[in-house]
Motif scaffolding. Structure first.
Motif, PDB file in Angstrom:
ATOM      1  N   GLU A   1       0.839  -1.212   0.000  1.00 55.03           N
ATOM      2  CA  GLU A   1       0.000   0.000   0.000  1.00 55.03           C
ATOM      3  C   GLU A   1       0.869   1.255   0.000  1.00 55.03           C
ATOM      4  O   GLU A   1       0.569   2.238  -0.672  1.00 55.03           O
ATOM      5  CB  GLU A   1      -0.930   0.036   1.218  1.00 55.03           C
ATOM      6  CG  GLU A   1      -1.838  -1.168   1.365  1.00 55.03           C
ATOM      7  CD  GLU A   1      -1.154  -2.339   2.066  1.00 55.03           C
ATOM      8  OE1 GLU A   1      -0.274  -2.115   2.933  1.00 55.03           O
ATOM      9  OE2 GLU A   1      -1.470  -3.483   1.732  1.00 55.03           O
ATOM     10  N   CYS A   2       1.943   1.225   0.781  1.00 56.69           N
ATOM     11  CA  CYS A   2       2.820   2.392   0.881  1.00 56.69           C
ATOM     12  C   CYS A   2       3.507   2.690  -0.444  1.00 56.69           C
ATOM     13  O   CYS A   2       3.578   3.840  -0.888  1.00 56.69           O
ATOM     14  CB  CYS A   2       3.872   2.182   1.959  1.00 56.69           C
ATOM     15  SG  CYS A   2       3.220   2.008   3.625  1.00 56.69           S
ATOM     16  N   VAL A   3       4.019   1.650  -1.103  1.00 59.32           N
ATOM     17  CA  VAL A   3       4.759   1.868  -2.348  1.00 59.32           C
ATOM     18  C   VAL A   3       3.815   2.301  -3.462  1.00 59.32           C
ATOM     19  O   VAL A   3       4.199   3.087  -4.330  1.00 59.32           O
ATOM     20  CB  VAL A   3       5.606   0.635  -2.731  1.00 59.32           C
ATOM     21  CG1 VAL A   3       4.776  -0.447  -3.400  1.00 59.32           C
ATOM     22  CG2 VAL A   3       6.759   1.031  -3.622  1.00 59.32           C
ATOM     23  N   ARG A   4       2.552   1.847  -3.436  1.00 59.53           N
ATOM     24  CA  ARG A   4       1.584   2.315  -4.438  1.00 59.53           C
ATOM     25  C   ARG A   4       1.395   3.819  -4.314  1.00 59.53           C
ATOM     26  O   ARG A   4       1.377   4.538  -5.308  1.00 59.53           O
ATOM     27  CB  ARG A   4       0.246   1.595  -4.281  1.00 59.53           C
ATOM     28  CG  ARG A   4       0.056   0.534  -5.333  1.00 59.53           C
ATOM     29  CD  ARG A   4      -1.343  -0.072  -5.291  1.00 59.53           C
ATOM     30  NE  ARG A   4      -1.217  -1.401  -4.716  1.00 59.53           N
ATOM     31  CZ  ARG A   4      -1.755  -1.793  -3.575  1.00 59.53           C
ATOM     32  NH1 ARG A   4      -2.503  -0.988  -2.878  1.00 59.53           N
ATOM     33  NH2 ARG A   4      -1.561  -3.008  -3.138  1.00 59.53           N
ATOM     34  N   GLY A   5       1.251   4.306  -3.090  1.00 61.67           N
ATOM     35  CA  GLY A   5       1.090   5.742  -2.879  1.00 61.67           C
ATOM     36  C   GLY A   5       2.336   6.528  -3.251  1.00 61.67           C
ATOM     37  O   GLY A   5       2.255   7.600  -3.847  1.00 61.67           O
ATOM     38  N   ALA A   6       3.510   5.992  -2.930  1.00 60.10           N
ATOM     39  CA  ALA A   6       4.758   6.681  -3.251  1.00 60.10           C
ATOM     40  C   ALA A   6       4.978   6.742  -4.755  1.00 60.10           C
ATOM     41  O   ALA A   6       5.424   7.761  -5.279  1.00 60.10           O
ATOM     42  CB  ALA A   6       5.928   5.984  -2.573  1.00 60.10           C
ATOM     43  N   LEU A   7       4.661   5.653  -5.453  1.00 57.03           N
ATOM     44  CA  LEU A   7       4.859   5.631  -6.906  1.00 57.03           C
ATOM     45  C   LEU A   7       3.796   6.438  -7.645  1.00 57.03           C
ATOM     46  O   LEU A   7       3.986   6.777  -8.810  1.00 57.03           O
ATOM     47  CB  LEU A   7       4.905   4.192  -7.414  1.00 57.03           C
ATOM     48  CG  LEU A   7       6.116   3.384  -6.940  1.00 57.03           C
ATOM     49  CD1 LEU A   7       6.031   1.954  -7.440  1.00 57.03           C
ATOM     50  CD2 LEU A   7       7.417   4.034  -7.353  1.00 57.03           C
ATOM     51  N   ALA A   8       2.696   6.752  -6.977  1.00 52.09           N
ATOM     52  CA  ALA A   8       1.698   7.633  -7.592  1.00 52.09           C
ATOM     53  C   ALA A   8       2.226   9.066  -7.637  1.00 52.09           C
ATOM     54  O   ALA A   8       1.841   9.847  -8.497  1.00 52.09           O
ATOM     55  CB  ALA A   8       0.388   7.570  -6.819  1.00 52.09           C
TER      56      ALA A   8
END
Length: 172
Positions: A126-133
């Motif tokens: 979940e964290c990396v999805r937000g960071a890569l957005a």
């Protein structure tokens, strides 16, 4: 019994700082106060400048706007995900056991996503999805992860081309 050498008390004279903060300074009374508002001519010029700037921005097409590279959902789905399992050797070593984005410890069974950077940094999915957005770079090593994902997905027909970005591995 004395533990260390005796320290003599030194009296400090702080009276030279008594004038700081007082409003009775004679130097400040003679200085003119700055104007509260810009003069009318300057204000008119500023209003005209901002009006023309707004008109120019409203006429510009979206194609003129700067394009920030973003991950698509398909590209994010290509990243390797796996459940976190704490092994005995990993628990004793200095291996990363926390998400560098949210700073929470990884717990057994949590879904992690590894990025294709050289160090294969792993984060909560979940964290990396937000960071890569927000950015196409690895939050730790700042490598352009999107270019690695796109190049891994593209078929290789010839010699590898030099990376286009200084943040890409292999750039010289």
């Amino acid at each position: 019994p004395a533990v260390g050498p005796a320290v003599a008390a030194v009296a400090m004279d702080y009276s030279r700082f008594d004038h700081i903060g007082s409003s009775s300074s004679s130097d400040d009374d003679d200085a003119p106060l700055p104007p509260r508002h810009p003069p009318p001519a300057v204000r008119d010029d500023l209003e005209d400048y901002f009006r023309r700037l707004d008109e120019r921005r409203s006429r510009s097409e979206p194609a003129d706007a700067a394009v920030v590279p973003r991950f698509t959902a398909a590209e994010i789905s290509q990243l390797r995900s796996f459940p976190f399992e704490l092994s005995g050797a990993a628990a004793d070593s200095s291996a990363r056991s926390e998400c560098a984005i949210c700073l929470c410890e990884f717990e057994s069974g949590q879904q992690l996503t590894a990025l294709p950077c050289a160090a294969a940094h792993a984060f909560h999915s979940e964290c990396v999805r937000g960071a890569l957005a927000a950015s196409v770079h690895c939050p730790l090593c700042r490598v352009d992860v999107r270019s690695l994902v796109v190049s891994a997905a593209a078929p290789s027909d010839g010699p590898a081309a030099a990376p286009a970005s200084r943040r890409s591995p292999g750039f010289t």
